[in-house]
Design an enzyme around this catalytic site. Structure first.
Site, PDB file in Angstrom:
ATOM      1  N   CYS A  82       4.799  -1.193   8.001  1.00 26.42           N
ATOM      2  CA  CYS A  82       3.778  -0.962   6.991  1.00 26.42           C
ATOM      3  C   CYS A  82       2.734   0.014   7.544  1.00 26.42           C
ATOM      4  CB  CYS A  82       3.116  -2.284   6.614  1.00 26.42           C
ATOM      5  SG  CYS A  82       1.768  -2.112   5.420  1.00 26.42           S
ATOM      6  N   CYS A  85      -0.815  -1.967   7.970  1.00 22.89           N
ATOM      7  CA  CYS A  85      -1.124  -2.997   8.982  1.00 22.89           C
ATOM      8  C   CYS A  85      -0.163  -3.022  10.158  1.00 22.89           C
ATOM      9  CB  CYS A  85      -1.162  -4.370   8.322  1.00 22.89           C
ATOM     10  SG  CYS A  85       0.463  -4.953   7.774  1.00 22.89           S
ATOM     11  N   CYS A 130       3.744  -5.816   1.250  1.00 23.74           N
ATOM     12  CA  CYS A 130       3.744  -6.301   2.629  1.00 23.74           C
ATOM     13  C   CYS A 130       3.183  -7.720   2.642  1.00 23.74           C
ATOM     14  CB  CYS A 130       2.898  -5.369   3.487  1.00 23.74           C
ATOM     15  SG  CYS A 130       2.630  -5.952   5.173  1.00 23.74           S
ATOM     16  N   CYS A 133      -0.491  -7.659   4.650  1.00 19.68           N
ATOM     17  CA  CYS A 133      -1.727  -7.059   4.119  1.00 19.68           C
ATOM     18  C   CYS A 133      -1.740  -6.940   2.597  1.00 19.68           C
ATOM     19  CB  CYS A 133      -1.976  -5.693   4.746  1.00 19.68           C
ATOM     20  SG  CYS A 133      -0.826  -4.403   4.226  1.00 19.68           S
ATOM     21  N   CYS A 153      13.598   0.423  -2.753  1.00 18.07           N
ATOM     22  CA  CYS A 153      13.151   1.797  -2.965  1.00 18.07           C
ATOM     23  C   CYS A 153      11.673   1.857  -2.568  1.00 18.07           C
ATOM     24  CB  CYS A 153      13.363   2.160  -4.432  1.00 18.07           C
ATOM     25  SG  CYS A 153      13.034   3.877  -4.808  1.00 18.07           S
TER      26      CYS A 153
END
Length: 164
Positions: A82, A85, A130, A133, A153
């Site tokens: 991510c 984070c 995510c 976060c 995707c």
């Protein structure tokens, strides 16, 4: 209905307006996934940490233009994490070329993603965020390769690549 110049112009204007509405998401309050996530920043901290493009995707659920992400052509071994984070989300061996213009994966690291129903633009999709976060990552579709048959995707600006 007679297709004359006036109807053609009115129809074209309506289609152009709908296309613009679908392409440009309204800016405003952050729309990242609702919930209590372990990694938290204020809106000012998010804006300072992320590029403007990454902020729109991760915090406002925007979408980057297809075929613009450098990660689309990333084929080295490693982890896709991510961008908000640093939480690992995907292993490189699950990445595949879907031809859609966004980095695509057929599986994710267990526990790394959360889902919610997304009814924007008159369709029902499954939105991904995510789990650490709440940052928007993209959507999952049921047209991927074996073994899962799923296509995650993902917007490239919501990811960072960490080589092995």
């Amino acid at each position: 209905m007679v297709i004359d110049r006036r109807n053609l112009l009115l129809g074209g204007t309506a289609l152009a307006g709908l296309a613009a509405f679908a392409y440009f998401r309204p800016m405003g309050a952050a729309r990242a996934a609702e919930g209590d996530f372990p990694y938290k920043l204020t809106e000012a901290q998010w804006r300072a940490k992320l590029s403007p493009e990454a902020y729109v995707v991760l915090r406002e659920e925007g979408t980057e233009r297809p075929f613009t992400s450098p990660l689309l052509d990333e084929h080295r071994e490693g982890i896709f994490a991510c961008a908000g984070c640093d939480q690992p989300l995907f292993k490189s061996e699950t990445k595949f070329d879907s031809g859609t213009g966004w980095p695509s994966f057929y599986d994710f690291i267990p526990g790394a993603l959360g889902t919610r129903e997304d009814n924007s633009f008159g369709m029902t999709r499954v939105s991904l965020h995510c789990s650490n976060c709440g940052g928007h990552q993209g959507h999952v579709f049921e047209d991927g390769p074996p073994p899962t048959g799923l296509r995650y995707c993902i917007d490239g600006v919501s990811l960072q690549f960490i080589p092995a």
